[in-house]
Design a protein around this motif. Sequence first.
Motif, short mmCIF file in Angstrom:
data_model
loop_
_atom_site.label_atom_id
_atom_site.label_comp_id
_atom_site.label_asym_id
_atom_site.label_seq_id
_atom_site.Cartn_x
_atom_site.Cartn_y
_atom_site.Cartn_z
N LEU A 36 0.83 -1.20 0.00
CA LEU A 36 0.00 0.00 0.00
C LEU A 36 0.87 1.25 0.00
CD1 LEU A 36 -2.77 -0.98 2.59
CD2 LEU A 36 -2.94 -1.04 0.09
N ILE A 37 1.96 1.22 0.75
CA ILE A 37 2.87 2.38 0.80
C ILE A 37 3.46 2.66 -0.57
CG2 ILE A 37 5.14 3.14 1.66
CD1 ILE A 37 4.35 1.85 4.38
N ILE A 38 3.84 1.62 -1.29
CA ILE A 38 4.40 1.80 -2.63
C ILE A 38 3.35 2.43 -3.55
CG2 ILE A 38 5.27 0.59 -4.68
CD1 ILE A 38 6.48 -1.48 -2.64
N VAL A 39 2.14 1.92 -3.51
CA VAL A 39 1.09 2.42 -4.38
C VAL A 39 0.66 3.83 -3.99
CG1 VAL A 39 -1.32 2.07 -5.10
CG2 VAL A 39 0.26 0.13 -5.00
N GLU A 40 0.50 4.08 -2.70
CA GLU A 40 -0.02 5.36 -2.23
C GLU A 40 0.97 6.52 -2.41
OE1 GLU A 40 -2.96 6.23 -1.27
OE2 GLU A 40 -3.95 4.33 -0.86
N SER A 41 2.25 6.27 -2.14
CA SER A 41 3.19 7.40 -2.10
C SER A 41 4.55 7.11 -2.71
CB SER A 41 3.41 7.82 -0.65
OG SER A 41 4.13 6.80 0.04
N SER A 42 4.73 5.94 -3.30
CA SER A 42 6.04 5.51 -3.78
C SER A 42 7.07 5.55 -2.65
CB SER A 42 6.52 6.37 -4.96
OG SER A 42 5.63 6.26 -6.04
N GLY A 43 6.60 5.36 -1.42
CA GLY A 43 7.49 5.32 -0.27
C GLY A 43 7.86 6.68 0.30
N ASN A 44 7.20 7.73 -0.14
CA ASN A 44 7.49 9.09 0.33
C ASN A 44 6.72 9.37 1.61
OD1 ASN A 44 7.86 11.81 0.76
ND2 ASN A 44 7.17 12.45 -1.26
N ASP A 45 7.43 9.42 2.73
CA ASP A 45 6.79 9.66 4.02
C ASP A 45 6.18 11.06 4.14
OD1 ASP A 45 7.54 7.12 4.74
OD2 ASP A 45 9.14 7.75 6.11
N LEU A 46 6.64 11.99 3.32
CA LEU A 46 6.15 13.37 3.40
C LEU A 46 5.15 13.70 2.30
CD1 LEU A 46 9.53 15.14 4.27
CD2 LEU A 46 7.75 14.33 5.83
N THR A 124 -12.67 0.37 -7.08
CA THR A 124 -11.41 -0.04 -6.44
C THR A 124 -10.64 -1.11 -7.21
OG1 THR A 124 -12.57 -1.65 -5.05
CG2 THR A 124 -12.25 0.57 -4.13
N GLU A 125 -11.14 -1.52 -8.35
CA GLU A 125 -10.49 -2.59 -9.12
C GLU A 125 -9.09 -2.20 -9.60
OE1 GLU A 125 -11.57 -5.87 -12.51
OE2 GLU A 125 -12.78 -4.06 -12.40
N ALA A 126 -8.95 -1.02 -10.17
CA ALA A 126 -7.64 -0.58 -10.66
C ALA A 126 -6.65 -0.46 -9.50
CB ALA A 126 -7.77 0.75 -11.39
N TYR A 127 -7.13 0.02 -8.37
CA TYR A 127 -6.26 0.14 -7.19
C TYR A 127 -5.75 -1.23 -6.77
CZ TYR A 127 -4.71 1.51 -2.52
OH TYR A 127 -3.95 1.72 -1.39
N TRP A 128 -6.64 -2.22 -6.67
CA TRP A 128 -6.23 -3.56 -6.29
C TRP A 128 -5.20 -4.11 -7.27
CZ3 TRP A 128 -4.74 -7.05 -3.30
CH2 TRP A 128 -4.61 -8.37 -3.70
N ASN A 129 -5.38 -3.88 -8.56
CA ASN A 129 -4.42 -4.38 -9.54
C ASN A 129 -3.03 -3.78 -9.32
OD1 ASN A 129 -6.18 -6.14 -10.82
ND2 ASN A 129 -6.96 -4.55 -12.18
N LYS A 130 -2.96 -2.52 -8.93
CA LYS A 130 -1.67 -1.88 -8.61
C LYS A 130 -1.06 -2.52 -7.37
CE LYS A 130 -2.99 2.65 -10.35
NZ LYS A 130 -3.28 4.04 -9.95
N VAL A 131 -1.86 -2.70 -6.32
CA VAL A 131 -1.36 -3.26 -5.07
C VAL A 131 -0.86 -4.69 -5.28
CG1 VAL A 131 -2.01 -4.00 -2.73
CG2 VAL A 131 -2.79 -1.79 -3.60
N ARG A 132 -1.63 -5.48 -5.98
CA ARG A 132 -1.29 -6.89 -6.21
C ARG A 132 0.09 -7.05 -6.83
NH1 ARG A 132 -5.56 -10.28 -9.47
NH2 ARG A 132 -5.21 -8.55 -10.88
N LYS A 133 0.48 -6.13 -7.70
CA LYS A 133 1.80 -6.20 -8.35
C LYS A 133 2.95 -6.08 -7.34
CE LYS A 133 0.16 -4.33 -12.70
NZ LYS A 133 0.17 -3.16 -13.59
N HIS A 134 2.68 -5.54 -6.17
CA HIS A 134 3.74 -5.30 -5.18
C HIS A 134 3.71 -6.29 -4.02
CE1 HIS A 134 5.01 -1.72 -7.27
NE2 HIS A 134 3.74 -1.39 -7.37
N LEU A 135 2.87 -7.30 -4.11
CA LEU A 135 2.81 -8.31 -3.06
C LEU A 135 3.75 -9.46 -3.36
CD1 LEU A 135 -1.02 -8.41 -2.38
CD2 LEU A 135 0.75 -7.47 -0.90
#
Length: 135
Positions: A36-46, A124-135
């Motif tokens: 989720l962190i990768i999808v939401e912010s590419s790891g950017n805490d700020l 939410t389908e497109a979002y899940w497809n993005k998340v799934r790639k990073h699991l």
Amino acid sequence: MVTIKKLLIRFIGFFVRTGDAHSNTMTTLSNLISALIIVESSGNDLAIGDNGRAVGPLQIHRGVVQDVNRITGSHYKHSEMTNRVAARAVCQAYLTHYGKGKSTEEQARIWNGGPQGHHKKQATEAYWNKVRKHL
């Protein structure tokens, strides 16, 4: 001194099935949150998004923080969500509450679409497809 909150963060790595009907892969909630962190912010805490309403690595809105505080009795502040440890704890509490007994796919959709997000297939389908790639 170790607080109960810290103990919960350390030990709640429960397992959930992924939402892929063709896979029996087991994913921890911690691994889902990392994706989720990768999808939401590419790891950017700020990171700041949604016109300033979503902040931190998990792009947390004020309402999510308020909801977690109500559910858990915690006292998080929206401004703390740029702290990755606090943001992960809030996400974990939210998904533990609303995603209990749900698949990894459903939990990701809940994170994206709110407590009933797993019922919002089109939204939410497109979002899940993005998340799934990073699991």
